[in-house]
Design a protein around this motif. Structure first.
Motif, PDB file in Angstrom:
ATOM      1  N   UNK A   1      29.243 107.006  33.273  1.00  0.00           N
ATOM      2  CA  UNK A   1      30.623 106.543  33.289  1.00  0.00           C
ATOM      3  C   UNK A   1      31.622 107.653  33.074  1.00  0.00           C
ATOM      4  N   UNK A   2      31.153 108.894  33.044  1.00  0.00           N
ATOM      5  CA  UNK A   2      32.042 110.032  32.851  1.00  0.00           C
ATOM      6  C   UNK A   2      32.197 110.819  34.148  1.00  0.00           C
ATOM      7  N   UNK A   3      33.413 111.249  34.390  1.00  0.00           N
ATOM      8  CA  UNK A   3      33.701 112.149  35.507  1.00  0.00           C
ATOM      9  C   UNK A   3      34.323 113.412  34.933  1.00  0.00           C
ATOM     10  N   UNK A   4      33.855 114.562  35.424  1.00  0.00           N
ATOM     11  CA  UNK A   4      34.384 115.838  34.955  1.00  0.00           C
ATOM     12  C   UNK A   4      34.962 116.602  36.139  1.00  0.00           C
ATOM     13  N   UNK A   5      36.117 117.201  35.925  1.00  0.00           N
ATOM     14  CA  UNK A   5      36.772 118.000  36.945  1.00  0.00           C
ATOM     15  C   UNK A   5      36.917 119.412  36.410  1.00  0.00           C
ATOM     16  N   UNK A   6      36.412 120.375  37.155  1.00  0.00           N
ATOM     17  CA  UNK A   6      36.469 121.788  36.784  1.00  0.00           C
ATOM     18  C   UNK A   6      37.449 122.484  37.718  1.00  0.00           C
ATOM     19  N   UNK A   7      38.447 123.171  37.150  1.00  0.00           N
ATOM     20  CA  UNK A   7      39.496 123.798  37.964  1.00  0.00           C
ATOM     21  C   UNK A   7      39.497 125.314  37.763  1.00  0.00           C
ATOM     22  N   UNK A   8      39.571 126.034  38.901  1.00  0.00           N
ATOM     23  CA  UNK A   8      39.641 127.489  38.901  1.00  0.00           C
ATOM     24  C   UNK A   8      40.722 127.947  39.874  1.00  0.00           C
ATOM     25  N   UNK A   9      41.362 129.062  39.529  1.00  0.00           N
ATOM     26  CA  UNK A   9      42.243 129.713  40.494  1.00  0.00           C
ATOM     27  C   UNK A   9      41.386 130.319  41.598  1.00  0.00           C
ATOM     28  N   UNK A  10      41.953 130.423  42.790  1.00  0.00           N
ATOM     29  CA  UNK A  10      41.190 130.994  43.886  1.00  0.00           C
ATOM     30  C   UNK A  10      40.900 132.473  43.673  1.00  0.00           C
ATOM     31  N   UNK A  11      41.546 133.088  42.679  1.00  0.00           N
ATOM     32  CA  UNK A  11      41.251 134.476  42.326  1.00  0.00           C
ATOM     33  C   UNK A  11      40.115 134.582  41.321  1.00  0.00           C
ATOM     34  N   UNK A  12      39.569 133.436  40.859  1.00  0.00           N
ATOM     35  CA  UNK A  12      38.460 133.447  39.923  1.00  0.00           C
ATOM     36  C   UNK A  12      38.855 133.155  38.488  1.00  0.00           C
ATOM     37  N   UNK A  13      40.122 132.893  38.233  1.00  0.00           N
ATOM     38  CA  UNK A  13      40.594 132.637  36.881  1.00  0.00           C
ATOM     39  C   UNK A  13      40.339 131.178  36.498  1.00  0.00           C
ATOM     40  N   UNK A  14      39.620 130.962  35.386  1.00  0.00           N
ATOM     41  CA  UNK A  14      39.354 129.610  34.903  1.00  0.00           C
ATOM     42  C   UNK A  14      40.653 128.944  34.453  1.00  0.00           C
TER      43      UNK A  14
END
Length: 550
Positions: A282-295
């Motif tokens: 029941x959990x959804x996780x979204x991971x976001x990064x800059x296209x330059x590699x920055x978390x």
């Protein structure tokens, strides 16, 4: 002198029993061996022996209906008798043109029709065909949605910029495409430094939605039901990879990178990309990064995991099988790939569909789409890493783990792991075969083009002079104004031939994008994010085969 006459047990082909006379050499007939029973698309074959009078029994696989007995016998001629078994596809798929948008107008009822098809079907596949000034493109939509009832949008997977319909730019940039149902398209190009260029144009765009009868209407989301479906080869096509935890308590599905855009359906000026992981917990996780590699961040959400099983896969092989079964099942995988089918693999915590299949030296080796670690946990983190994986029917599993958006490799490890192999049960038709020179050997380019214009799924197989056969997933198709066709294969893992005829990674785990054309050219661009790349032309191409899903 009396000679004792002695009879041996085996009978001749004519039913007579041979007489053996002591002291007299008699030439015995050679042992008749019919070899492997012929491959029959849509069926698996079981047999114990391949010598004279041995029996082989064919059985239609899941997704096919059967008519006939399926028995074949090894004849004295050294050939197998014909079986009367007929395996017919039970579930057909079709691509339906829903909307034809133009730069000036789009009928409102067509927009409603498109919205209904993508919102009321269990995660359907969507394609678009866009007409540019010098060529047209048919592209797979990786992510789509509806905004304010009638505004439908779709985004393609990441590509590389092209100089023309059949070649990459000298220094290609990453390319992202966003299509709108109003006949509008937005393109974003980004170099390795993270500098982006965004442009918008109005085009004639055709939208296709797949009516896939293989996709079950079941939306079960509990872990037990999902695990049962997966054990039978019923995977949800929405996800690129799947992960199962150590205790079989949670199943998670991952989607590869999608690029951020705002509510006005345009790319952000400083875009980022994101990965989704939906879990049966029941959990959804979204991971976001800059296209330059920055978390940037991770965002946990709570939602119900909707599971749409694909019933058109069947179990073929696992690496724990006995040596007798191993050969026949690997052969079935071999022939299935040569008939256009794809492979799904389960190894350890990871389940994924093959992006590239290589048949070589008696084994099947696949490379799967890039996924994110940890694979056995339902959460992402700032320390999450990207991974490529290749696996072979000889039991080898090689994994490359590297830092996001970077050429830096953390680890390349090779292990012997148990793996389970599934084969696609859909029917694929080989509509065109060309030589490496572009000469048509069978089929026709016009038939291939007509199927592409219907939005059909496409796969390509390439046979090289060293007997290596590559089967590739196609991401988009470009058609020149004179009717030539180029397929684009986007960022596969670069598998290289290593010592002992084993396939493995290059030291930097390069990615490779390819363009293959009906003129016989096969162009590659090998690269590492942030470290550039190099162009090459594949030589030693014997033939190229083009398959369309029926």
């Amino acid at each position: 002198m009396n000679h004792m006459l002695m009879r041996n047990n085996p009978a001749n082909d004519d039913g007579m029993t041979p007489i053996v006379i002591p002291g007299v050499e008699v030439e015995m007939p050679a042992l008749v061996d019919c070899g492997f029973p012929p491959y029959k698309d849509g069926a698996m074959v079981d047999y114990i022996s391949t010598t004279f009078s041995a029996e082989a029994n064919y059985l239609c696989v899941k997704g096919y209906s059967s008519l006939g007995t399926g028995k074949a016998v090894c004849l004295s001629s050294g050939t197998w008798s014909e079986t009367d078994l007929v395996c017919s596809v039970s579930s057909h798929s079709s691509w339906q043109q829903v909307v034809r948008t133009t730069a000036s107008t789009t009928p409102i009822h067509q927009r409603y029709d498109l919205k209904d098809r993508i919102s009321k079907t269990c995660k359907p596949e969507v394609r678009v065909k866009a007409d540019f000034s010098s060529w047209s493109r048919a592209a797979y939509i990786s992510l789509y949605g509806v905004k304010k009832i009638t505004k439908i949008w779709g985004m393609t997977v990441r590509g590389l910029t092209k100089l023309s319909w059949d070649s990459f730019q000298t220094s290609p940039q990453r390319e992202y495409e966003l299509f709108l149902s109003a006949g509008k398209s937005t393109y974003m190009f980004m170099n390795d430094s993270g500098n982006e260029t965004i442009s918008t144009m109005h085009l004639n765009i055709t939208w296709f939605v797949k009516n896939d009868q293989c996709i079950s209407t079941s939306h079960s989301s509990d872990t037990g039901s999902v695990l049962t479906s997966m054990s039978e080869g019923e995977f949800d096509p929405f996800f690129d990879t799947y992960q199962v935890d150590d205790h079989n308590n949670t199943v998670c599905g991952q989607r590869s990178a999608d690029v951020s855009h705002d509510g006005r359906l345009a790319f952000y000026p400083s875009p980022y990309w994101f990965i989704r992981k939906d879990c049966s917990s029941g959990r959804q996780h979204v991971l976001r990064w800059r296209l330059t590699g920055e978390f940037m961040n991770t965002e946990p959400r709570y939602c119900t995991m909707s599971w749409c099983p694909d019933t058109c896969w069947h179990h073929v092989f696992d690496t724990k099988a006995s040596p007798t079964n191993k050969d026949k099942h690997i052969r079935h995988l071999f022939r299935g790939v040569q008939y256009g089918h794809n492979i799904m693999l389960k190894v350890a915590h990871v389940i994924a569909k093959a992006r590239e299949v290589i048949l070589f030296d008696g084994h099947v080796t696949i490379g799967v789409k890039e996924f994110w670690l940890p694979a056995d946990k339902d959460a992402f983190s700032s320390g999450s890493l990207q991974a490529w994986m290749i696996a072979s029917t000889n039991g080898r599993v090689v994994q490359c783990i590297h830092f996001p958006e970077s050429p830096r490799v953390k680890e390349i490890k090779e292990e012997e792991k148990h793996s389970t192999w599934f084969l696609d049960s859909r029917q694929w038709d080989k509509v065109l075969t060309i030589a490496g020179t572009g000469t048509v050997l069978s089929g026709s380019k016009s038939t291939l083009l007509s199927k592409i214009n219907e939005g059909r799924s496409l796969r390509v197989g390439v046979l090289l002079t060293n007997e290596m056969y590559k089967a590739l997933e196609v991401d988009s198709v470009d058609v020149s104004r004179n009717g030539q066709i180029a397929v684009n294969i986007i960022h596969n893992v670069d598998m290289v031939l290593r010592q002992g005829d084993n396939l493995g990674f290059s030291d930097t785990c390069r990615m490779v994008s390819s363009i293959i054309t009906t003129e016989g050219s096969y162009k590659m661009y090998r690269y590492n994010i942030g470290a550039g790349g190099n162009h090459s032309i594949v030589t030693g191409v014997t033939k190229i085969e083009w398959f369309i899903e029926l």
